[in-house]
Design an enzyme around this catalytic site. Structure first.
Site, short mmCIF file in Angstrom:
data_model
loop_
_atom_site.label_atom_id
_atom_site.label_comp_id
_atom_site.label_asym_id
_atom_site.label_seq_id
_atom_site.Cartn_x
_atom_site.Cartn_y
_atom_site.Cartn_z
N GLN A 239 -8.01 -0.70 -0.40
CA GLN A 239 -9.44 -0.65 -0.08
C GLN A 239 -9.84 -1.91 0.67
OE1 GLN A 239 -11.44 1.81 -0.41
NE2 GLN A 239 -10.87 3.06 -2.15
N TYR A 268 -4.92 12.37 -6.09
CA TYR A 268 -5.12 11.67 -4.81
C TYR A 268 -5.06 10.17 -5.09
CZ TYR A 268 -7.13 16.28 -3.76
OH TYR A 268 -7.36 17.62 -3.63
N GLU A 289 0.08 12.02 -5.46
CA GLU A 289 -0.29 11.54 -4.12
C GLU A 289 0.61 12.23 -3.09
OE1 GLU A 289 -2.41 9.45 -2.41
OE2 GLU A 289 -1.13 9.84 -0.67
N ASP A 337 -9.98 11.41 -6.33
CA ASP A 337 -10.51 10.53 -5.28
C ASP A 337 -9.92 11.01 -3.96
OD1 ASP A 337 -11.55 8.47 -3.82
OD2 ASP A 337 -10.27 6.91 -4.66
N CYS A 364 -15.78 9.73 -0.81
CA CYS A 364 -16.32 8.96 0.33
C CYS A 364 -16.93 9.93 1.34
CB CYS A 364 -15.22 8.11 0.97
SG CYS A 364 -13.82 9.07 1.55
N1 SAH Z 1 -7.46 6.55 -5.20
C1 SAH Z 1 -6.91 5.71 -4.16
C2 SAH Z 1 -6.75 6.39 -2.81
C3 SAH Z 1 -7.82 7.30 -2.36
S1 SAH Z 1 -7.71 7.73 -0.64
C4 SAH Z 1 -7.69 4.42 -4.05
O1 SAH Z 1 -8.79 4.27 -4.58
O2 SAH Z 1 -7.19 3.50 -3.43
C5 SAH Z 1 -7.22 9.40 -0.74
C6 SAH Z 1 -5.75 9.58 -0.94
O3 SAH Z 1 -5.48 10.98 -1.00
C7 SAH Z 1 -4.87 9.05 0.19
O4 SAH Z 1 -3.91 8.18 -0.36
C8 SAH Z 1 -4.20 10.30 0.78
O5 SAH Z 1 -2.88 10.06 1.23
C9 SAH Z 1 -4.22 11.22 -0.41
N2 SAH Z 1 -4.14 12.67 -0.11
C10 SAH Z 1 -4.65 13.35 0.94
N3 SAH Z 1 -4.45 14.66 0.81
C11 SAH Z 1 -3.81 14.85 -0.37
C12 SAH Z 1 -3.34 16.00 -1.07
N4 SAH Z 1 -3.50 17.23 -0.57
N5 SAH Z 1 -2.75 15.83 -2.25
C13 SAH Z 1 -2.59 14.58 -2.78
N6 SAH Z 1 -3.01 13.45 -2.16
C14 SAH Z 1 -3.61 13.57 -0.97
#
Ligand code: SAH
Length: 500
Positions: A239, A268, A289, A337, A364
Site C-alpha cells: 500500500q 484477495y 491470492e 479486499d 477501493c
Molecule cells: N489485501 C491486500 C491486497 C489487496 S489488492 C492488501 O491490503 O494489501 C487486491 C488483490 O487481489 C491483488 O493482490 C490482486 O492480485 C488480487 N486479485 C485480483 N483478482 C483476484 C482473484 N480473482 N482471486 C484472487 N485474488 C485476486
C-alpha cells in the site's frame, strides 16, 4: 487500480506518475505548476476538508440503500504520504537532463521541483541521481529511439523502519561503473539501505522488467504495519500510504471482532497483510491470492512473522471459495479486499454456503461495492451493520471503504410462506387459531371452512381481524361470501372458544 491505488509494481505503467509542486509558480489555484499536465491529483484545487466531503457524499449516495456511513477517517497531515516514487529522465536539446514525470499520453518529461504527495527524501534522491548522471557518463533512455541506458528510477521507503530502496531501471544489463555509482549515491544519502538494478529491455510502457541485480544491500526493504513486518522487493505490491493503511486495517479488525477462536478467510490477500495482522486474534487464517508473485511474497511474510496459523493459497478467490463450500469447511469470518472491479456472484454464493458470522468487505471501488452489496442483499442472508471510510489517497478522487456485514438470524431470512391470516394476531384471535376453529367446525358440524369465511364471520361478530386480512386486492375484485350454514357453524365455534 489507479495511479494512486493498488496496482502491482510489475504491471505498473511508466506514464502513471504523480508529482505536484507546492510552489505555485504558475498562478493556478492548486499551486502545482504541472497538475493539469500530470493529471494524478484530481482534487488538487480543493481544500482537504472539501475533498473529504466529496468522497463521503459519493459513497453515501451509492451505499444509501444498505446502511449509514460513519465519518470519514482523513489523514492528519495529508502530504508526502506516497512511499513509492517513480521518475523518468530526458535529455533536453541543450544537453541538460530533466527528471520527473511523463506528461499524460506523451513521452515528454515534465520536470518536478516538489510534489505534494510523494516522499520528500525520495524526491531528493531522484535529484541527486540526476546530478550524478553526467559525471558517470550515464545516458538516459529515449523511449522513441530506444537508445540510452537509464529508463527509470523507483524509490520505495519503509515508513516505520526508515529503510530506503533505490531501483535503477536500465535498458541493458551493461551498466558501466555501477558499483561506484551506487557508492556515490549512498554517500550522498546514507539513509539508502539497498540499491537494485532492474533490467527492462522490452519495448513497453511498464516501469519494471523481470530481472533484478542487487548493487548494494539486501535487495529489498522491510516495513511494519500494525506491529507486523513486511518484505518489500522491487516488484511487491505494498500500500502506498502506510499511515492510513494502519487505520484501514485497524477498522477492519475492529469490525471482525476476533476472539482467537475463529477460522478466518483473507480473500484477495495480496502479500498477506490483512491475514497476518488478523492472525494473532484468530485460530486459523486462510489467505487466497491470484497473483503468483504476490502469493509468494505472502508466504515469505507469513514465515517472517512466524505465523503458524496462516496458510496461503494461490488461485482465483471465487473458485477457491466454491471448493471450501464443497468441502464444508467451517469459516467464521471472511475478509475480502478485491481489486477495483470488485468480487463475483460465484464468490458470494459460496460465502453464503459457508455461512460465516461476519463478512468484512474492504473496497477501493465504491461502484463495484454497491453492486456487490446489492447482490448479497438479494440473498437475504447478511445485513450491513457498519460502513467506514478511510482516505488513503488525499488529493485524488480515490478512497477506501470498509463494510461490516453480519449474518441475519435464521428466522429473518428463511423464506417462510406465511398465510396472511397467520399474521392476524388480535386479542380475540389469540384465543383460538384459525386451525383450531377449522378443526372444531369439521368435528362438530362435518363442514370444511376456509380462512376467508372465518374472517368474514369474525368481522360480522365485531371481532377485529388484521388490517389487511383478506381484504380484496383491488376495489372491484369479488370474494366468495360465506354460506349461511357455514356461518352458523363458525359462530358456534367462536362461542365455544369464548370469543363471542
Ligand atoms: N489485501 C491486500 C491486497 C489487496 S489488492 C492488501 O491490503 O494489501 C487486491 C488483490 O487481489 C491483488 O493482490 C490482486 O492480485 C488480487 N486479485 C485480483 N483478482 C483476484 C482473484 N480473482 N482471486 C484472487 N485474488 C485476486
Amino acid at each position: 487500480m489507479t495511479k494512486q491505488g493498488r496496482y502491482k509494481q510489475s504491471g505498473e505503467q511508466s506514464k502513471k506518475h504523480v508529482h505536484v509542486s507546492e510552489n505555485g509558480h504558475t498562478g493556478n489555484k492548486s499551486g502545482c505548476p504541472i497538475s493539469k499536465k500530470c493529471g494524478g491529483c484530481q482534487y488538487i484545487d480543493k481544500s482537504y476538508a472539501e475533498q473529504l466531503k466529496i468522497k463521503t457524499d459519493q459513497v453515501k449516495k451509492l451505499l444509501a440503500p444498505y446502511g449509514s456511513v460513519d465519518e470519514i477517517i482523513g489523514m492528519k497531515e495529508p502530504y508526502h504520504y506516497r512511499n513509492k516514487v517513480n521518475a523518468a529522465f530526458q535529455h533536453k536539446r541543450n544537453g541538460e537532463i530533466l527528471a520527473g514525470v511523463y506528461e499524460e499520453g506523451t513521452h515528454r518529461v515534465l520536470s518536478v521541483d516538489d510534489c505534494k504527495i510523494e516522499n520528500r527524501l525520495a524526491q531528493e534522491i531522484v535529484e541527486t541521481i540526476r546530478g550524478l548522471l553526467r559525471s558517470f557518463k550515464i545516458t538516459v533512455y529515449n523511449e522513441d529511439s530506444g537508445y540510452g541506458l537509464l529508463r527509470h528510477v523507483m524509490i520505495r521507503t519503509g515508513h516505520a523502519t526508515g529503510e530506503v530502496m533505490v531501483v535503477l531501471v536500465t535498458a541493458s544489463p551493461i551498466f558501466p561503473s555501477k558499483k561506484n555509482f551506487a557508492k556515490a549515491l549512498v554517500k550522498a544519502h546514507p539513509q539508502i539501505t539497498t540499491i537494485v538494478q532492474n533490467i527492462n529491455d522490452k519495448d513497453t510502457s511498464m516501469v519494471l522488467g523481470e530481472r533484478n541485480q542487487v548493487l548494494y544491500g539486501r535487495g529489498f526493504i522491510e516495513d511494519k504495519l500494525c506491529g507486523k513486518t513486511f518484505k518489500i522487493s522491487p516488484t511487491s505490491f505494498y500500500q502506498v500510504n502506510p499511515v492510513q493503511t494502519e487505520l484501514l486495517y485497524n477498522k477492519a479488525m475492529e469490525y471482525a471482532n476476533l476472539t482467537g477462536e475463529e477460522v478466518v478467510v483473507d480473500a484477495y490477500c495480496g502479500t498477506g497483510t490483512i491475514g497476518i495482522v488478523a492472525s494473532d486474534h484468530a485460530k486459523q487464517v486462510i489467505g487466497v491470492e491470484l497473483n503468483k508473485a504476490a502469493a509468494k511474497d505472502a508466504i515469505t511474510n507469513v514465515k517472517r512473522n512466524e505465523c503458524k496459523n496462516v496458510r496461503i493459497y494461490d488461485g482465483d478467490a471465487g473458485k477457491f471459495m466454491v471448493g471450501m463450500a464443497e468441502a464444508g469447511t467451517d469459516v467464521d469470518v471472511v475478509f475480502l479486499d478485491p481489486p477495483r472491479s470488485g468480487s463475483t456472484p460465484e464468490f458470494f454464493d459460496s460465502v453464503c454456503k459457508l455461512a460465516p458470522k461476519r463478512i468484512v468487505y474492504i473496497s477501493c471501488g465504491p461502484e463495484s461495492l454497491a453492486r456487490d452489496l446489492k447482490y448479497l442483499k438479494s440473498k437475504r442472508m447478511y445485513q450491513v451493520e457498519k460502513i467506514a471510510l478511510v482516505d488513503l489517497f488525499p488529493w485524488t478522487e480515490h478512497c477506501e471503504t470498509v463494510v461490516l456485514l453480519s449474518q441475519r438470524k435464521a428466522d429473518d431470512y428463511v423464506e417462510v410462506e406465511l398465510e396472511l391470516d397467520e399474521l392476524d394476531v388480535t386479542s380475540a384471535e389469540s384465543k383460538a387459531t384459525y386451525a383450531e376453529i377449522k378443526d372444531y367446525v369439521l368435528k362438530e358440524h362435518g363442514l370444511k371452512v376456509s380462512n376467508l369465511y372465518i374472517s368474514q364471520v369474525k368481522r360480522k361478530c365485531g371481532i377485529e381481524v388484521g388490517e389487511n386480512y383478506n381484504l380484496p386486492k383491488s376495489e372491484d375484485s369479488r370474494q366468495p361470501q360465506c354460506p349461511e350454514e357455514k356461518e352458523k357453524a363458525i359462530k358456534d365455534a367462536l362461542e365455544h372458544f369464548g370469543m363471542i
